[in-house]
Structures are given as C-alpha cells and as structure tokens.
Design an enzyme around this catalytic site. Structure first.
Site, mmCIF file in Angstrom:
data_model
loop_
_atom_site.group_PDB
_atom_site.id
_atom_site.type_symbol
_atom_site.label_atom_id
_atom_site.label_comp_id
_atom_site.label_asym_id
_atom_site.label_seq_id
_atom_site.Cartn_x
_atom_site.Cartn_y
_atom_site.Cartn_z
ATOM 1 N N LYS A 156 1.691 -0.329 3.139
ATOM 2 C CA LYS A 156 2.619 0.009 2.053
ATOM 3 C C LYS A 156 4.078 -0.243 2.417
ATOM 4 C CE LYS A 156 -0.034 2.993 -0.907
ATOM 5 N NZ LYS A 156 -1.299 3.255 -0.179
ATOM 6 N N SER A 195 -6.316 -1.659 6.220
ATOM 7 C CA SER A 195 -5.089 -1.351 5.483
ATOM 8 C C SER A 195 -4.257 -0.222 6.081
ATOM 9 C CB SER A 195 -5.411 -1.035 4.026
ATOM 10 O OG SER A 195 -6.356 0.007 3.931
ATOM 11 N N GLU A 221 7.054 6.632 -7.384
ATOM 12 C CA GLU A 221 5.972 7.562 -7.670
ATOM 13 C C GLU A 221 5.073 7.602 -6.435
ATOM 14 O OE1 GLU A 221 5.755 4.397 -8.238
ATOM 15 O OE2 GLU A 221 3.821 4.044 -7.261
HETATM 16 C C1 LIG Z 1 -2.554 3.270 -0.681
HETATM 17 C C2 LIG Z 1 -3.572 2.740 0.243
HETATM 18 C C3 LIG Z 1 -4.604 1.881 -0.206
HETATM 19 C C4 LIG Z 1 -4.796 1.513 -1.649
HETATM 20 O O1 LIG Z 1 -3.744 0.831 -2.238
HETATM 21 P P1 LIG Z 1 -3.829 -0.723 -2.575
HETATM 22 O O2 LIG Z 1 -2.638 -0.955 -3.423
HETATM 23 O O3 LIG Z 1 -5.116 -0.972 -3.273
HETATM 24 O O4 LIG Z 1 -3.764 -1.440 -1.277
HETATM 25 C C5 LIG Z 1 -5.491 1.381 0.721
HETATM 26 N N1 LIG Z 1 -5.411 1.710 2.026
HETATM 27 C C6 LIG Z 1 -4.448 2.537 2.488
HETATM 28 C C7 LIG Z 1 -4.419 2.855 3.939
HETATM 29 C C8 LIG Z 1 -3.505 3.078 1.627
HETATM 30 O O5 LIG Z 1 -2.551 3.898 2.089
#
Ligand SMILES: *Cc1c(COP(=O)(O)O)cnc(C)c1O
Length: 414
Positions: free
Chosen positions: A107, A395, A129
């Site tokens: 993010k 992610s 948000e």
């Molecule tokens: C917020 C988040 C997601 C989901 O958000 P996307 O916009 O679909 O990437 C996935 N993995 C983690 C670790 C997150 O913090």
C-alpha cells in the site's frame, strides 16, 4: 454474465490494455469503469485527472517518486526462492516480497506516489479512507514524509476491530475521524471522504487506497503499483532464469494484483490468477468473491463487478481478512476477467488460515491473512499442475493479524 463482450472486442480490448491505451478518454476499460459521481465532484475529479496525466510521465516527478521508493520505502523488494514450499508442492515457487516494504505491505507504493502528487497539485491537506487501517497507516506515514496534514476517515466498527492501527495513525500525526453512517465500515468511510472532498476540492487531495472508484483512480493506482510487476519480471529473468508459468495475487480492491499482473499481461505464456476471499461459503454475504460470484453494477462511482442481491442492493461481505472484505473490485479486473486474460478463483477462510500456517513453518514468513489466500490457491494449482514455475505476490506481512490469528491457534504440521 461471463460473456458480455463479443469475441472480437475481447482481443482488441486486451491489446489496447497491453499497449497502455486503457482506460479510454471516458475512463473505461471496455464496458467497465467510468465516473458515476455527483455534479459537485466533477471539477475535483477533472483537476485530479489533468494533474495526474501531467505529472506522472514527468521525468522530475518520476525521479522523486523513484527516489522515495528506493530510499524510504526500501525498494526494490526482494524476490525470494521458496525451497521448502517448492519441494512440498512439487513446483518451483518464487515469492515477491511486498511484506518487506515500509509499513509492511504494497500500500505504501500508492500512498507515497499520491502524496507526492498532492504536493505537486498544491494541496494543503490530504484526506483518506481506510478499512482495516493499513491504507490509513500508509497514508499517515506518506503525508508525514511530504509534510502535509492527513485526515483519515474510518468506520466506527473498524476502529474498534483495528484499534492498534488507529494508534499507529495517530502516532504518525494523522487525525482519525470515526464514520458512524451507513455500514460503519470501509464503504461508508469512502462515501464520507468523498463528501468531505466536495467541501474543499481545491485545497484538499483525496488519497484513495485501491484500484477502485471513479476514474482516474483505478488507472492512477495501477500506475503507482506497477513497480511490483516490473521488478518481479526483471528479478525472475535474473534469478530464476526465465519468466514464471503462472502468477498469483490476492484481490480485495485489486491494487496489489493489478500491480503485479499489469507488466505481465503481454507475456501470453504466463497464466494470471487472482484470488478472492471465499469466506465461509458460496452464499451471498458469506464471502467477498466479487468477480467469482458477482454481477455488474455501479458501486462508489464505478461500473464494475459487485456483490448485490436481485434488487441491486449491495451486500455485506465476509472474510477472515479485513483487507479483502469489500463488495466491489477494480474495473480493470472486471475487464481482464471478461476478456479471459486473468482468471479469478477463491480460497476460503479455512484454506487461507491453513496456508498461512504452512508458509510460516516452511519459509519463515508470517504472511498477511489477505496474502494467505493467494498461497492457498497456488498450492491447489501446483498439485494439479506438477513441475511448474510459480510466482506469488506476497502483498504484506501478518503482524497486524495477530489479534485475529490468536483465535485460530496453529494446528501443528506433519
Ligand atoms: C489492503 C491489502 C490487500 C488488499 O488490497 P488490494 O487493493 O486488493 O491489494 C491485500 N494484501 C494486503 C497485505 C493488504 O494490506
């Protein structure tokens, strides 16, 4: 709904997306996307779009973005070979480590990019948000970094569920505003942030957290997150000696997935698989499987796949991972599904929890609950397709999930 597009359109749309020609002038990815907003917000969105189109390709802006990614975010993030998972799954498994990025997930790539854009556009303050709080934390950190005040809208229910992230945001100097309207979660927080934007469209920058919402956000967020796939592609060539057969990423709003997939779209030999939250089952309200089980409709200013009932009422979602718990999805994913370039599958809460335990035990990586969905689907796929080279977008890290994980003690592995 799976065939809303004639065969010809599919090939042309995919080619246009790969060539960088989408979204089109109306902010559309084929039939999806666009901008369904009140008249009062049109000038703000126009200013944002013009500013983003001007500054994103600007060499000076790119230089400062790249410098922040390198010196503050910690990029490039590592690509890790996973020897023990590879052996267990009968595959060659590679992991793109967004958990190693500053604040613990992908993010921050988007947050620092948009914060730099806010400065360029002359904003005096930033609003954002947040659902689970991860985007709020990334925004608070990025705003501190560029010296802009930051106000984060967060559903009152989420504030209770994610108290540690509220403290992190406050510590990073942000103001957190509880949203007590609507469903008191992410959806209401986005509505509230948009309302606030109307009150001061010139001085305020709205820093949206995923590849969703009205044009230009789905495009803007993709452009800022594409660094994930660009790095992964180069690292695979160098470290693995070639591209993967398949790439997996979890899909909430879809920002980490589009960031990984977009630079790989043109490599026809790479199968791309997005993984949504299958929750506790297939019924409406039991999951957040927007693409796998949803239907087209308008949600928060964008025509995309959404979870709604027969009357068009948007449905509540369920997932053990807060970051996947959203009833819409980015419009580019809706198009990539419709043209058949990316397939979208689900992993249940239980499958994700089990995969998380395995990744911890085998690779020493406490992955995020969201990410664990991608591992669960990859493991299933590996068993059905032996001997393949697999890339998984990791992610984020799972430290934030400890309160949830404490309710599911490790089962112990054979
Ligand atoms: C917020 C988040 C997601 C989901 O958000 P996307 O916009 O679909 O990437 C996935 N993995 C983690 C670790 C997150 O913090």
């Amino acid at each position: 709904m799976k065939s809303v597009l004639p065969a010809m359109d599919k090939e042309a749309l995919l080619a246009a997306d790969i060539a960088g020609e989408l979204p089109d002038a109306r902010g559309r990815f084929g039939p999806f996307g666009g901008r369904y907003i009140p008249e009062t917000l049109v000038p703000a969105f126009d200013r944002l779009e013009q500013g983003a189109r001007k500054f994103l390709p600007d060499p000076e802006f790119q230089a400062s973005f790249q410098r922040e990614l390198r010196e503050w975010v910690g990029r490039p993030t590592a690509l890790s070979f996973a020897p023990r998972l590879s052996k267990k799954w009968g595959a060659e498994v590679w992991i793109k480590r967004e958990d190693l990025a500053h604040t613990g997930a992908h993010k921050i790539n988007n947050a620092i990019g948009q914060a730099l854009l806010a400065v360029k556009l002359g904003a005096r303050r930033v609003i954002a948000e947040t659902g689970a709080g991860q985007h709020g934390v990334a925004s608070a950190a990025a705003c501190a970094r560029v010296g802009l005040p930051c106000r984060v809208y967060m559903g009152a229910i989420d504030m209770e569920r994610q108290a540690p992230n509220v403290d992190r945001m406050l510590r990073l100097g942000a103001e957190v505003i509880p949203v007590k309207t609507g469903d008191q979660t992410l959806r209401a927080a986005i509505d509230e942030a948009m309302r606030e934007w109307v009150s001061d469209p010139e001085g305020t920058y709205y820093l949206l957290g995923s590849a969703v919402g009205p044009h230009p956000y789905p495009w803007l967020v993709r452009e800022l997150q594409a660094v994930i796939g660009q790095e992964a592609r180069e690292q695979m060539m160098r470290q693995a000696g070639g591209l993967p057969d398949v790439a997996f990423a979890c899909v909430g709003g879809g920002s980490n997935a589009i960031g990984l997939f977009y630079p790989l779209l043109g490599d026809a030999g790479i199968e791309l698989i997005g993984v949504e939250a299958g929750g506790t089952g297939d019924g409406l309200g039991q999951n957040a499987a927007t693409l796998a089980t949803g239907t087209p409709g308008v949600l928060q200013g964008c025509y995309t796949m959404i979870l709604q009932d027969d009357d068009g009422q948007v449905q509540e979602t369920h997932s053990v991972s807060a970051g996947l718990d959203y009833s819409g999805v980015g419009p580019e994913h809706a198009m990539l599904q419709a043209v058949g370039r990316v397939s979208y599958v689900t992993a249940t809460d239980d499958e994700a929890l089990d995969a998380l335990e395995e990744v911890c035990a085998e690779e020493g990586i406490l992955t995020a609950l969201e990410t664990a969905h991608a591992y669960a689907a990859a493991r299933r796929w590996a068993k059905a397709n032996p001997g393949k080279r697999i890339l998984i977008g990791n992610s984020g890290r799972g430290d934030k999930d400890m309160p949830t994980l404490s309710k599911f003690p490790p089962k112990g592995r054979k």
